[in-house]
Motif scaffolding. Structure first.
Motif, mmCIF file in Angstrom:
data_model
loop_
_atom_site.group_PDB
_atom_site.id
_atom_site.type_symbol
_atom_site.label_atom_id
_atom_site.label_comp_id
_atom_site.label_asym_id
_atom_site.label_seq_id
_atom_site.Cartn_x
_atom_site.Cartn_y
_atom_site.Cartn_z
ATOM 1 N N UNK A 112 0.849 -1.192 0.000
ATOM 2 C CA UNK A 112 0.000 0.000 0.000
ATOM 3 C C UNK A 112 0.884 1.241 0.000
ATOM 4 N N UNK A 113 0.305 2.364 -0.420
ATOM 5 C CA UNK A 113 1.052 3.614 -0.480
ATOM 6 C C UNK A 113 0.354 4.689 0.342
ATOM 7 N N UNK A 114 1.161 5.664 0.777
ATOM 8 C CA UNK A 114 0.648 6.860 1.437
ATOM 9 C C UNK A 114 1.205 8.057 0.671
ATOM 10 N N UNK A 115 0.324 8.889 0.168
ATOM 11 C CA UNK A 115 0.724 10.102 -0.539
ATOM 12 C C UNK A 115 0.392 11.302 0.344
ATOM 13 N N UNK A 116 1.415 12.098 0.658
ATOM 14 C CA UNK A 116 1.257 13.253 1.548
ATOM 15 C C UNK A 116 1.561 14.536 0.784
ATOM 16 N N UNK A 117 0.692 15.539 0.953
ATOM 17 C CA UNK A 117 0.962 16.813 0.294
ATOM 18 C C UNK A 117 0.140 17.922 0.932
ATOM 19 N N UNK A 118 0.553 19.151 0.645
ATOM 20 C CA UNK A 118 -0.181 20.355 1.045
ATOM 21 C C UNK A 118 -0.705 21.010 -0.226
ATOM 22 N N UNK A 119 -2.000 21.194 -0.369
ATOM 23 C CA UNK A 119 -2.552 21.727 -1.622
ATOM 24 C C UNK A 119 -2.016 23.117 -1.952
ATOM 25 N N UNK A 120 -1.637 23.299 -3.196
ATOM 26 C CA UNK A 120 -1.189 24.595 -3.717
ATOM 27 C C UNK A 120 -1.566 24.621 -5.181
ATOM 28 N N UNK A 121 -2.469 25.527 -5.551
ATOM 29 C CA UNK A 121 -2.996 25.464 -6.911
ATOM 30 C C UNK A 121 -3.624 26.808 -7.297
ATOM 31 N N UNK A 122 -3.794 27.002 -8.595
ATOM 32 C CA UNK A 122 -4.461 28.195 -9.102
ATOM 33 C C UNK A 122 -5.971 28.021 -8.996
ATOM 34 N N UNK A 123 -6.649 29.044 -8.474
ATOM 35 C CA UNK A 123 -8.093 28.973 -8.282
ATOM 36 C C UNK A 123 -8.705 30.290 -8.740
ATOM 37 N N UNK A 124 -9.226 30.277 -9.941
ATOM 38 C CA UNK A 124 -9.861 31.480 -10.464
ATOM 39 C C UNK A 124 -8.924 32.656 -10.618
ATOM 40 N N UNK A 125 -7.692 32.388 -11.013
ATOM 41 C CA UNK A 125 -6.737 33.456 -11.237
ATOM 42 C C UNK A 125 -5.895 33.803 -10.033
ATOM 43 N N UNK A 126 -6.217 33.265 -8.877
ATOM 44 C CA UNK A 126 -5.416 33.511 -7.680
ATOM 45 C C UNK A 126 -4.857 32.189 -7.168
ATOM 46 N N UNK A 127 -3.832 32.291 -6.341
ATOM 47 C CA UNK A 127 -3.173 31.099 -5.820
ATOM 48 C C UNK A 127 -3.814 30.691 -4.508
ATOM 49 N N UNK A 128 -4.229 29.457 -4.413
ATOM 50 C CA UNK A 128 -4.846 28.936 -3.199
ATOM 51 C C UNK A 128 -3.853 28.025 -2.478
ATOM 52 N N UNK A 129 -3.751 28.179 -1.178
ATOM 53 C CA UNK A 129 -2.841 27.366 -0.368
ATOM 54 C C UNK A 129 -3.467 27.145 1.010
ATOM 55 N N UNK A 130 -4.544 26.382 1.047
ATOM 56 C CA UNK A 130 -5.250 26.161 2.315
ATOM 57 C C UNK A 130 -4.392 25.397 3.315
ATOM 58 N N UNK A 131 -4.659 25.623 4.583
ATOM 59 C CA UNK A 131 -3.935 24.916 5.641
ATOM 60 C C UNK A 131 -4.572 23.541 5.835
ATOM 61 N N UNK A 132 -4.271 22.679 4.889
ATOM 62 C CA UNK A 132 -4.824 21.333 4.868
ATOM 63 C C UNK A 132 -3.707 20.348 4.532
ATOM 64 N N UNK A 133 -3.501 19.369 5.383
ATOM 65 C CA UNK A 133 -2.575 18.277 5.112
ATOM 66 C C UNK A 133 -3.388 17.095 4.600
#
Length: 605
Positions: A112-133
């Motif tokens: 099995x695998x575990x993939x860990x990341x912090x979301x960082x993405x473009x959202x409607x022309x602005x950069x979104x970086x929610x505090x979500x693990x």
């Protein structure tokens, strides 16, 4: 390089299966600092080679940990994912050109695998970086039995995590610490004041795809050197993750209180913004063609300067001027090696080199977009150099002995003067041209007359001093000394003879600093040596030294502040931006020299 890392793991009895594998049954003897950094410039997390979250501070880099067994396995809380049964091996890696981490557990018939990341993405022309693990568990083979343990804390382990603020959502119900069968895919999302709306699996997969696209797009926009490309990419991502984008501040490392070496007591909090370290970080990224970090950092500097009449060596990431040092005696410390400190009393020190580094940070931004506000700040910093030129300070190593007139501070005066002079020439600004040129002449006159020891053949740590200081390797890297000049070669050889150990690693200095003796090597000093060798045209030796440092990186290619020369283990706060700046600068020096460039301009076109 991979073979060297494998041999190193074998020497510690930790080799399993795959490029970065560590046997699950040998956790007690793990390589120190076997951690991987993930983040999105709003928060950071460190995850160990068995997919245990070892460090997660929220809502800011310098906040209390929510999960922090790195500094106390009993009171630090827990967020772990692991197989229930024995016999598994584990392999961990970053997904190529991203800050996304993948850990794979396997044994015959089950994986099995575990993939860990912090979301960082473009959202409607602005950069979104929610505090979500986000943690994605996926069955790869068979039906493994796994256990998830989630026990968040706060106030550095003195209280439970605040309800309704820290939340964990799961796509499948589970009881913390109780085994369950992993038949397909399970999504976990730990958030701080962020409500995830909609189906968790769909939202997390969307986060994953967009975050993957963001990082690969960012990396592919970089101007990468042909040599050590993968190591430069990993270092660049690591540096970027140390910018707190809410303010533009850049921290020196993600952690506090990992000692410089065992039982040293040199346990400091590096989750603050040093103008010196920050300049070197954003400068390295700018040399690779990414200037957003520099612009954000200069904005932070402007706010700090606007709010304060005097400058200080470090600030909080929100621009705070008071970061009082406190010992948390209830925490055991890293591997039981305390004390644990939060805050950093060095903010009260005097370190005059920072004026030059701030000028250098502003220079490329002002060159592209001159403004009255930035010009005023540049002139203010030049006045600060003039005012304090002859005054002693604590130096860049933040010693706690008597202040002295440090040569490195003079070197940074010279470097800041050069940046101002060049701006004046480029923009036809007579005042910047005159002030910068005068400071350069004054600094050079002092260093050459009062810091150079002719009989010994090197520039001393202080005016009139006798001690060697590895930071002065930088005299070659910034072009103060022509790498092919006789004096530069004597200086390099003398520092090597005094500070380089048999293992090839450099110490910062070897004399008492007011805190007692230290035997660890300081990682970036060895890299400064490699860079100086490269500028001198000794590519073979520079490459050998750089490879020697890289072979000591951990299983995912990250470096801490210090390396214990006795066994090659990593110590000190982690990951250390200085160390990864050093990798980038050395690789760029090798590439730039091929193109006939000089240390004054190492940006790859």
């Amino acid at each position: 390089l991979r073979r060297c890392r494998h041999e190193r793991l074998e020497s510690f009895g930790l080799y399993g299966v795959g490029n970065s594998s560590i046997s699950a049954g040998l956790w007690q003897t793990r390589h120190p600092v076997d951690l991987a950094l993930i983040g999105n410039c709003s928060f950071q997390a460190l995850i160990d080679s068995q997919a245990h979250v070892q460090w997660l501070c929220l809502p800011r880099f310098d906040s209390s940990f929510v999960v922090g067994p790195l500094l106390d396995e009993t009171q630090g809380g827990e967020f772990s994912i692991e197989p229930v049964e024995d016999g598994f091996t584990v392999e961990q890696r970053y997904i190529e050109e991203t800050a996304i981490l993948e850990t794979v557990w396997s044994r015959p018939g089950e994986a099995f695998s575990v993939t860990d990341f912090a979301p960082r993405y473009q959202d409607g022309g602005s950069l979104s970086r929610p505090r979500v693990l986000v943690r994605k568990l996926r069955a790869l083979e068979g039906v493994p039995s796994v256990r998830c343990t989630y026990e968040p804390v706060y106030d550095y382990g003195r209280s439970p995590a605040p309800e309704g603020v820290v939340q964990l959502r799961s796509s499948e119900a589970f009881v913390s610490g109780r085994p369950f069968e992993l038949r397909d895919t399970v999504y976990l999302a730990l958030s701080w004041r962020h409500e995830i709306v909609g189906d968790l699996a769909s939202v997390c997969d969307k986060f994953l795809g967009e975050t993957l696209a963001y990082w690969r797009g960012w990396v592919r926009a970089l101007n990468l050197p042909p040599l050590f490309r993968d190591e430069v990419i990993r270092s660049a991502i690591t540096l970027k993750l140390h910018q707190y984008e809410d303010s533009g501040a850049v921290t020196a490392a993600a952690t506090t209180s990992i000692p410089e070496h065992a039982n040293s007591g040199r346990n400091w909090d590096y989750r603050f913004c040093w103008p010196r370290d920050s300049y070197f970080t954003v400068d390295a990224l700018q040399k690779l063609g990414s200037d957003a970090e520099s612009r954000a950092y200069v904005g932070y500097l402007q706010e700090v300067a606007r709010e304060n009449q005097a400058f200080q060596p470090l600030y909080g990431i929100g621009g705070e001027t008071r970061v009082e040092e406190e010992i948390l005696s209830h925490l055991a410390g890293y591997q039981g090696d305390g004390p644990v400190r939060i805050g950093n009393q060095a903010y009260k020190q005097v370190q005059y080199d920072i004026f030059g580094e701030m000028i250098c940070a502003i220079e490329p931004i002002y060159r592209d977009a001159p403004s009255a506000a930035l010009r005023g700040l540049l002139l203010r910093l030049l006045r600060e150099i003039d005012t304090h030129f002859d005054e002693p300070d604590a130096g860049l190593w933040e010693k706690r002995d008597e202040p002295a007139r440090h040569t490195f501070s003079l070197l940074m005066h010279w470097l800041g003067g050069r940046a101002a002079r060049d701006l004046g020439s480029h923009l036809d600004d007579a005042e910047l041209l005159e002030r910068g040129g005068r400071i350069m002449e004054r600094a050079r006159g002092c260093m050459d007359a009062e810091c150079w020891i002719e009989d010994e053949g090197f520039y001393a740590e202080t005016v009139g001093g006798v001690h060697a200081d590895a930071s002065l390797l930088f005299m070659i890297s910034v072009g103060y000394l022509d790498a092919n000049d006789v004096r530069a070669k004597r200086h390099l050889d003398a520092l090597s003879a005094r500070l380089q150990g048999e293992e090839g690693l450099f110490r910062r200095y070897v004399h008492d600093d007011g805190l007692g003796e230290t035997h660890s090597s300081f990682t970036v000093c060895t890299l400064w040596y490699a860079e100086a060798l490269a500028w001198g045209g000794n590519h073979a030796e520079a490459s050998r030294v750089l490879n020697s440092v890289l072979s000591r990186a951990n299983h995912v290619g990250l470096l801490s502040e210090d390396i214990d020369p006795r066994d090659g283990t990593l110590w000190g706060n982690f990951p250390q931006t200085y160390s990864h700046v050093g990798i980038i600068r050395c690789a760029l020096a090798m590439a730039s020299l091929r193109d006939g460039q000089t240390p004054a301009s190492t940006t790859l076109e």
